[in-house]
Design a protein around this motif. Structure first.
Motif, PDB file in Angstrom:
ATOM      1  N   LEU A  18     115.066  41.895  20.762  1.00  0.00           N
ATOM      2  CA  LEU A  18     114.363  42.504  21.886  1.00  0.00           C
ATOM      3  C   LEU A  18     113.865  41.385  22.779  1.00  0.00           C
ATOM      4  CD1 LEU A  18     113.746  45.511  22.492  1.00  0.00           C
ATOM      5  CD2 LEU A  18     111.486  45.158  21.488  1.00  0.00           C
ATOM      6  N   ARG A  19     113.857  41.630  24.063  1.00  0.00           N
ATOM      7  CA  ARG A  19     113.365  40.623  25.006  1.00  0.00           C
ATOM      8  C   ARG A  19     112.206  41.202  25.798  1.00  0.00           C
ATOM      9  NH1 ARG A  19     115.447  35.895  26.960  1.00  0.00           N
ATOM     10  NH2 ARG A  19     114.700  35.184  29.009  1.00  0.00           N
ATOM     11  N   LEU A  20     111.081  40.551  25.691  1.00  0.00           N
ATOM     12  CA  LEU A  20     109.895  40.956  26.436  1.00  0.00           C
ATOM     13  C   LEU A  20     109.763  40.110  27.688  1.00  0.00           C
ATOM     14  CD1 LEU A  20     107.284  41.270  23.533  1.00  0.00           C
ATOM     15  CD2 LEU A  20     108.920  42.966  24.370  1.00  0.00           C
ATOM     16  N   SER A  21     109.265  40.733  28.739  1.00  0.00           N
ATOM     17  CA  SER A  21     109.031  40.021  29.986  1.00  0.00           C
ATOM     18  C   SER A  21     107.595  40.229  30.446  1.00  0.00           C
ATOM     19  CB  SER A  21     109.990  40.510  31.074  1.00  0.00           C
ATOM     20  OG  SER A  21     111.325  40.224  30.743  1.00  0.00           O
ATOM     21  N   CYS A  22     107.105  39.243  31.176  1.00  0.00           N
ATOM     22  CA  CYS A  22     105.738  39.304  31.696  1.00  0.00           C
ATOM     23  C   CYS A  22     105.762  38.821  33.139  1.00  0.00           C
ATOM     24  CB  CYS A  22     104.833  38.430  30.844  1.00  0.00           C
ATOM     25  SG  CYS A  22     103.187  38.158  31.519  1.00  0.00           S
ATOM     26  N   PHE A  28     100.601  30.037  42.527  1.00  0.00           N
ATOM     27  CA  PHE A  28     100.616  28.781  41.770  1.00  0.00           C
ATOM     28  C   PHE A  28     100.865  28.987  40.282  1.00  0.00           C
ATOM     29  CE2 PHE A  28      99.420  26.767  45.556  1.00  0.00           C
ATOM     30  CZ  PHE A  28      98.341  27.441  46.110  1.00  0.00           C
ATOM     31  N   PHE A  29     101.794  29.869  39.976  1.00  0.00           N
ATOM     32  CA  PHE A  29     102.099  30.189  38.574  1.00  0.00           C
ATOM     33  C   PHE A  29     102.484  28.945  37.784  1.00  0.00           C
ATOM     34  CE2 PHE A  29     103.244  32.703  35.043  1.00  0.00           C
ATOM     35  CZ  PHE A  29     104.487  32.319  34.580  1.00  0.00           C
ATOM     36  N   SER A  30     103.115  28.001  38.439  1.00  0.00           N
ATOM     37  CA  SER A  30     103.591  26.797  37.741  1.00  0.00           C
ATOM     38  C   SER A  30     102.445  25.987  37.147  1.00  0.00           C
ATOM     39  CB  SER A  30     104.410  25.925  38.690  1.00  0.00           C
ATOM     40  OG  SER A  30     103.608  25.481  39.779  1.00  0.00           O
ATOM     41  N   ARG A  31     101.232  26.223  37.606  1.00  0.00           N
ATOM     42  CA  ARG A  31     100.081  25.482  37.099  1.00  0.00           C
ATOM     43  C   ARG A  31      99.507  26.098  35.815  1.00  0.00           C
ATOM     44  NH1 ARG A  31      96.517  24.421  42.634  1.00  0.00           N
ATOM     45  NH2 ARG A  31      98.175  23.428  43.838  1.00  0.00           N
ATOM     46  N   TYR A  32      99.927  27.306  35.513  1.00  0.00           N
ATOM     47  CA  TYR A  32      99.343  28.046  34.413  1.00  0.00           C
ATOM     48  C   TYR A  32     100.091  27.811  33.091  1.00  0.00           C
ATOM     49  CZ  TYR A  32      96.630  30.853  37.716  1.00  0.00           C
ATOM     50  OH  TYR A  32      95.757  31.273  38.682  1.00  0.00           O
ATOM     51  N   ALA A  33      99.336  27.756  32.024  1.00  0.00           N
ATOM     52  CA  ALA A  33      99.928  27.853  30.695  1.00  0.00           C
ATOM     53  C   ALA A  33     100.073  29.338  30.375  1.00  0.00           C
ATOM     54  CB  ALA A  33      99.034  27.193  29.664  1.00  0.00           C
ATOM     55  N   THR A  34     101.056  29.678  29.579  1.00  0.00           N
ATOM     56  CA  THR A  34     101.303  31.081  29.264  1.00  0.00           C
ATOM     57  C   THR A  34     101.564  31.243  27.772  1.00  0.00           C
ATOM     58  OG1 THR A  34     103.680  30.886  29.678  1.00  0.00           O
ATOM     59  CG2 THR A  34     102.306  31.476  31.556  1.00  0.00           C
ATOM     60  N   ILE A  69     110.333  31.420  23.587  1.00  0.00           N
ATOM     61  CA  ILE A  69     109.542  31.677  24.790  1.00  0.00           C
ATOM     62  C   ILE A  69     110.111  30.846  25.932  1.00  0.00           C
ATOM     63  CG2 ILE A  69     107.813  29.885  24.258  1.00  0.00           C
ATOM     64  CD1 ILE A  69     105.701  31.784  25.487  1.00  0.00           C
ATOM     65  N   SER A  70     110.141  31.424  27.104  1.00  0.00           N
ATOM     66  CA  SER A  70     110.647  30.709  28.274  1.00  0.00           C
ATOM     67  C   SER A  70     109.880  31.182  29.504  1.00  0.00           C
ATOM     68  CB  SER A  70     112.149  30.955  28.446  1.00  0.00           C
ATOM     69  OG  SER A  70     112.411  32.339  28.629  1.00  0.00           O
ATOM     70  N   ARG A  71     109.988  30.404  30.558  1.00  0.00           N
ATOM     71  CA  ARG A  71     109.302  30.772  31.795  1.00  0.00           C
ATOM     72  C   ARG A  71     110.191  30.476  32.992  1.00  0.00           C
ATOM     73  NH1 ARG A  71     103.853  27.762  32.098  1.00  0.00           N
ATOM     74  NH2 ARG A  71     103.908  28.451  34.283  1.00  0.00           N
ATOM     75  N   ASN A  73     109.328  29.796  36.788  1.00  0.00           N
ATOM     76  CA  ASN A  73     108.261  29.642  37.775  1.00  0.00           C
ATOM     77  C   ASN A  73     108.642  30.217  39.132  1.00  0.00           C
ATOM     78  OD1 ASN A  73     106.629  28.411  35.884  1.00  0.00           O
ATOM     79  ND2 ASN A  73     107.121  26.330  36.562  1.00  0.00           N
ATOM     80  N   ALA A  74     109.912  30.218  39.443  1.00  0.00           N
ATOM     81  CA  ALA A  74     110.351  30.766  40.731  1.00  0.00           C
ATOM     82  C   ALA A  74     110.124  32.273  40.802  1.00  0.00           C
ATOM     83  CB  ALA A  74     111.821  30.448  40.952  1.00  0.00           C
ATOM     84  N   LYS A  75     110.136  32.919  39.638  1.00  0.00           N
ATOM     85  CA  LYS A  75     109.954  34.368  39.598  1.00  0.00           C
ATOM     86  C   LYS A  75     108.585  34.774  39.072  1.00  0.00           C
ATOM     87  CE  LYS A  75     114.870  35.370  38.927  1.00  0.00           C
ATOM     88  NZ  LYS A  75     115.889  36.014  38.045  1.00  0.00           N
ATOM     89  N   ASN A  76     107.745  33.791  38.768  1.00  0.00           N
ATOM     90  CA  ASN A  76     106.424  34.082  38.202  1.00  0.00           C
ATOM     91  C   ASN A  76     106.528  34.929  36.942  1.00  0.00           C
ATOM     92  OD1 ASN A  76     105.419  32.785  40.465  1.00  0.00           O
ATOM     93  ND2 ASN A  76     103.851  34.329  40.882  1.00  0.00           N
ATOM     94  N   MET A  77     107.420  34.521  36.058  1.00  0.00           N
ATOM     95  CA  MET A  77     107.645  35.318  34.860  1.00  0.00           C
ATOM     96  C   MET A  77     107.713  34.445  33.612  1.00  0.00           C
ATOM     97  SD  MET A  77     110.270  38.331  35.973  1.00  0.00           S
ATOM     98  CE  MET A  77     109.849  39.244  34.490  1.00  0.00           C
ATOM     99  N   VAL A  78     107.304  35.033  32.515  1.00  0.00           N
ATOM    100  CA  VAL A  78     107.461  34.411  31.206  1.00  0.00           C
ATOM    101  C   VAL A  78     108.098  35.450  30.287  1.00  0.00           C
ATOM    102  CG1 VAL A  78     105.086  35.004  30.568  1.00  0.00           C
ATOM    103  CG2 VAL A  78     106.299  33.228  29.308  1.00  0.00           C
ATOM    104  N   SER A  79     109.006  34.996  29.445  1.00  0.00           N
ATOM    105  CA  SER A  79     109.751  35.907  28.585  1.00  0.00           C
ATOM    106  C   SER A  79     109.632  35.502  27.125  1.00  0.00           C
ATOM    107  CB  SER A  79     111.222  35.928  28.989  1.00  0.00           C
ATOM    108  OG  SER A  79     111.385  36.383  30.319  1.00  0.00           O
ATOM    109  N   LEU A  80     109.885  36.465  26.268  1.00  0.00           N
ATOM    110  CA  LEU A  80     109.914  36.207  24.830  1.00  0.00           C
ATOM    111  C   LEU A  80     111.147  36.876  24.257  1.00  0.00           C
ATOM    112  CD1 LEU A  80     108.351  34.943  22.423  1.00  0.00           C
ATOM    113  CD2 LEU A  80     107.391  37.226  22.023  1.00  0.00           C
ATOM    114  N   GLN A  81     112.087  36.070  23.841  1.00  0.00           N
ATOM    115  CA  GLN A  81     113.286  36.573  23.173  1.00  0.00           C
ATOM    116  C   GLN A  81     112.992  36.648  21.691  1.00  0.00           C
ATOM    117  OE1 GLN A  81     116.274  37.687  24.369  1.00  0.00           O
ATOM    118  NE2 GLN A  81     116.832  38.166  22.265  1.00  0.00           N
ATOM    119  N   MET A  82     113.136  37.831  21.125  1.00  0.00           N
ATOM    120  CA  MET A  82     112.821  38.032  19.713  1.00  0.00           C
ATOM    121  C   MET A  82     114.084  38.471  18.988  1.00  0.00           C
ATOM    122  SD  MET A  82     109.140  39.971  20.061  1.00  0.00           S
ATOM    123  CE  MET A  82     109.851  41.457  20.748  1.00  0.00           C
ATOM    124  N   ASP A  83     114.502  37.685  18.028  1.00  0.00           N
ATOM    125  CA  ASP A  83     115.690  37.984  17.233  1.00  0.00           C
ATOM    126  C   ASP A  83     115.297  38.235  15.778  1.00  0.00           C
ATOM    127  OD1 ASP A  83     117.391  35.417  19.097  1.00  0.00           O
ATOM    128  OD2 ASP A  83     117.359  37.570  19.480  1.00  0.00           O
TER     129      ASP A  83
END
Length: 115
Positions: A18-22, A28-34, A69-71, A73-83
């Protein structure tokens, strides 16, 4: 008002992926930790995975090698791929976005792993 919105949860069988998206609505999303957290019924919220503003990743021992986990920054999104999901990973998964004193949470997306 800044919003954090998770998506991608659902019902899957054990062993499935399953892949979750946020999505983050602030600037300034690139400045944030997620990070992604999860909270199972009757349990405390726990850290699943974290990715810093410099792309340093950290995982809970229980998900190492299965979750990524991946991010973007151009789309202001962070994802979680769960296998290889396990029934005990049934929980509400929350996205966290933080920078200095700013700390934002989404409302969560429910993941149910069951046959």
């Amino acid at each position: 008002q800044v919003q954090v919105v998770e998506s991608g949860g659902g019902l899957v069988q054990p062993g499935a992926s399953l892949r979750l998206s946020c999505a983050f609505s602030g600037s300034f999303f690139s400045r944030y930790a997620t990070a992604w957290y999860r909270q199972a019924p009757g349990k405390q919220r726990e850290l699943v995975a974290d990715i810093s503003e410099t792309y340093i990743t950290k995982y809970a021992d229980s998900v190492k090698g299965r979750f990524t986990i991946s991010r973007d920054n151009a789309k202001n999104m962070v994802s979680l791929q769960m296998d290889s999901l396990k029934p005990e990973e049934t929980a509400v998964y929350y996205c966290n976005v933080r920078y200095t004193r700013a700390n934002y949470w989404g409302r969560g997306t429910k993941v149910t792993v069951s046959s």
